[in-house]
Design an enzyme around this catalytic site. Sequence first.
Site, PDB file in Angstrom:
ATOM      1  CG  ASN A 208      -4.629  16.278   0.859  1.00 37.78           C
ATOM      2  OD1 ASN A 208      -4.376  15.945   2.025  1.00 37.78           O
ATOM      3  ND2 ASN A 208      -5.672  15.832   0.217  1.00 37.78           N
TER       4      ASN A 208
ATOM      5  CE  LYS B   2      -4.088   1.997   0.643  1.00 38.53           C
ATOM      6  NZ  LYS B   2      -3.909   2.799  -0.556  1.00 38.53           N
TER       7      LYS B   2
ATOM      8  CB  SER C 131      -5.996   4.504   2.143  1.00 34.79           C
ATOM      9  OG  SER C 131      -5.794   5.619   1.328  1.00 34.79           O
TER      10      SER C 131
ATOM     11  CE  LYS D  49       4.634   7.904  -1.466  1.00 36.87           C
ATOM     12  NZ  LYS D  49       3.808   8.229  -0.286  1.00 36.87           N
TER      13      LYS D  49
HETATM   14  P1  NAD Z   1       0.418  18.570  -2.225  1.00 39.60           P
HETATM   15  O1  NAD Z   1       0.993  18.435  -3.576  1.00 39.60           O
HETATM   16  O2  NAD Z   1      -1.051  18.639  -2.071  1.00 39.60           O
HETATM   17  O3  NAD Z   1       1.039  19.857  -1.488  1.00 39.60           O
HETATM   18  C1  NAD Z   1       2.400  20.076  -1.367  1.00 39.60           C
HETATM   19  C2  NAD Z   1       2.603  21.494  -0.816  1.00 39.60           C
HETATM   20  O4  NAD Z   1       4.000  21.689  -0.616  1.00 39.60           O
HETATM   21  C3  NAD Z   1       2.161  22.599  -1.760  1.00 39.60           C
HETATM   22  O5  NAD Z   1       1.589  23.661  -1.036  1.00 39.60           O
HETATM   23  C4  NAD Z   1       3.475  23.071  -2.388  1.00 39.60           C
HETATM   24  O6  NAD Z   1       3.435  24.429  -2.831  1.00 39.60           O
HETATM   25  C5  NAD Z   1       4.402  22.907  -1.207  1.00 39.60           C
HETATM   26  N1  NAD Z   1       5.798  22.840  -1.615  1.00 39.60           N
HETATM   27  C6  NAD Z   1       6.349  22.199  -2.675  1.00 39.60           C
HETATM   28  N2  NAD Z   1       7.675  22.444  -2.724  1.00 39.60           N
HETATM   29  C7  NAD Z   1       7.958  23.227  -1.653  1.00 39.60           C
HETATM   30  C8  NAD Z   1       9.144  23.815  -1.151  1.00 39.60           C
HETATM   31  N3  NAD Z   1      10.316  23.647  -1.776  1.00 39.60           N
HETATM   32  N4  NAD Z   1       9.046  24.557  -0.027  1.00 39.60           N
HETATM   33  C9  NAD Z   1       7.874  24.755   0.593  1.00 39.60           C
HETATM   34  N5  NAD Z   1       6.713  24.227   0.162  1.00 39.60           N
HETATM   35  C10 NAD Z   1       6.769  23.481  -0.948  1.00 39.60           C
HETATM   36  O7  NAD Z   1       1.024  17.341  -1.386  1.00 39.60           O
HETATM   37  P2  NAD Z   1       0.439  16.704  -0.058  1.00 39.60           P
HETATM   38  O8  NAD Z   1      -0.433  15.564  -0.438  1.00 39.60           O
HETATM   39  O9  NAD Z   1      -0.053  17.784   0.822  1.00 39.60           O
HETATM   40  O10 NAD Z   1       1.755  16.044   0.564  1.00 39.60           O
HETATM   41  C11 NAD Z   1       2.677  16.809   1.350  1.00 39.60           C
HETATM   42  C12 NAD Z   1       3.601  15.870   2.109  1.00 39.60           C
HETATM   43  O11 NAD Z   1       2.818  15.007   2.945  1.00 39.60           O
HETATM   44  C13 NAD Z   1       4.451  14.934   1.257  1.00 39.60           C
HETATM   45  O12 NAD Z   1       5.687  14.708   1.901  1.00 39.60           O
HETATM   46  C14 NAD Z   1       3.668  13.632   1.244  1.00 39.60           C
HETATM   47  O13 NAD Z   1       4.464  12.509   0.980  1.00 39.60           O
HETATM   48  C15 NAD Z   1       3.142  13.644   2.666  1.00 39.60           C
HETATM   49  N6  NAD Z   1       1.971  12.819   2.850  1.00 39.60           N
HETATM   50  C16 NAD Z   1       0.829  13.018   2.133  1.00 39.60           C
HETATM   51  C17 NAD Z   1      -0.281  12.211   2.365  1.00 39.60           C
HETATM   52  C18 NAD Z   1      -1.585  12.441   1.648  1.00 39.60           C
HETATM   53  O14 NAD Z   1      -2.574  11.767   2.002  1.00 39.60           O
HETATM   54  N7  NAD Z   1      -1.679  13.354   0.708  1.00 39.60           N
HETATM   55  C19 NAD Z   1      -0.219  11.180   3.320  1.00 39.60           C
HETATM   56  C20 NAD Z   1       0.976  11.000   4.042  1.00 39.60           C
HETATM   57  C21 NAD Z   1       2.047  11.830   3.801  1.00 39.60           C
END
Ligand code: NAD
Length: 427
Positions: free
Chosen positions: A229, A73, A366, A109
């Site tokens: 997100n 997953k 999920s 992943k």
């Molecule tokens: P997303 O694409 O929705 O948002 C990413 C955010 O980070 C955006 O606001 C973007 O502008 C910002 N960003 C990108 N580069 C940057 C930088 N250099 N400096 C500062 N900000 C920057 O992604 P997300 O789903 O919110 O995921 C964010 C993190 O959380 C990732 O590490 C992801 O692996 C982790 N994560 C996400 C989920 C999920 O359910 N979406 C679950 C677990 C972990």
Amino acid sequence: MQTFNNTLKKLAKVKNLNYKLTSNEKDLDSLFKILSKPQRIIKVSLPFKKKDGKLQLIEGYRIQHNNFLGPYKGGIRFSKEVDEDEINTLSLLMTLKCSLVGLPLGGAKGGIKIDPKKLSSLELELLSREYVRKIYDFIGPDKDIPAPDINTNSQIMDWMIDEYLKLSGKNTKNKSHLLATFTGKSINRGGIEGREEATGKGGEIVLELLIKRLNFKKPLTVAIQGFGNVGYNLAKFLAIKNYKIIAISDSKGGIYSKDGLNPELVMECKKERGMISGCYCRGSVCDFKKGKEITNEELLRLNVDVLIPSALENVINLHNANKIRAKIILEMANNPITDEADEIINKRGGIIVPDILANSGGVIVSYLEMIQNINKEKWKKEKVFDRLFDYLNEAVDEVWQIHERYNINFRNSSLIVAIKNLLTKIR
Ligand code: NAD
């Protein structure tokens, strides 16, 4: 930076702690050896026609790290930074995360090396469908279940599940079961209420549970790096719970206001302008008179109670670790702190809530989406969040017991719980 090796280093430290993981050292050595290599690396080349008609080959990955506890997953990200090492690291974290929170799932992943912001919606759809055609044989509700991650969302999951069902054949009998091949779908396509906000909600639950036990008193000041997100939804939930969010950033920079920012208004402004920078005094957000623009680096160094990296990996590293002043760092991004920085912050008494605990809300919900699909049910958000709370409450409790009893920090206590669960499958 070799992030996979870096993560293995963090993991290896649990062997030297004042805690006996198993009476059989050989089991532990075998487990570490197994975790040091993913079980399968799927590397694909995706033909893609650019606007000028030229054919380009785009790199894609699905890495299946470990399935001791159940089907693989993990999310799929679209980013120009994607490479084998990054996806490999994230797949290892998924194995540990699912184990820590007690899910019957393994770790994987996926990723495509592309800047999706440069693509039209049609191009994104074609690329998403092509990726599914390439990994089709290796995924399914009992094999490997992808989900959204950076730059992917429910629309992309909908295209992917649609392509998957097409390939599975129109006359597939148990379509509801097959729907569980992807999670994070839109509600109309079999998604679950609350999945969009689940990672943020999980972060709020974990932080609330821990600050109570640590005796922190509200209102607590918060700085959030990344407003996608995860960052946005978490900010919304924290604002409701009386945290004062004094800084928020995205990839183009951030804003600061000592009086606190309203996440909804900041998001409105970000949507209008395409970025957060400058939002402290524009349009409806102009009531933050004392606000100012700050860089991402300045945000990380703010003297706040809670710092929340929710964007990229390795943002807290040897170059800035000594300047990080936050009392608590809630790792909502995966792997935002390097191994060296982790040591420096621990030495000065900073509290790190590790990614595998802090951001596990997404994978937990999920899993609930999978159950909903398989049982042909429709759950209400309240039920989803209640179940999410139960999983996290139990995980935090287990981590806390080890932390308290053996004086072990939260990262290592979390890794101990994850490893203990995995060890049960090696005997
Ligand atoms: P997303 O694409 O929705 O948002 C990413 C955010 O980070 C955006 O606001 C973007 O502008 C910002 N960003 C990108 N580069 C940057 C930088 N250099 N400096 C500062 N900000 C920057 O992604 P997300 O789903 O919110 O995921 C964010 C993190 O959380 C990732 O590490 C992801 O692996 C982790 N994560 C996400 C989920 C999920 O359910 N979406 C679950 C677990 C972990």
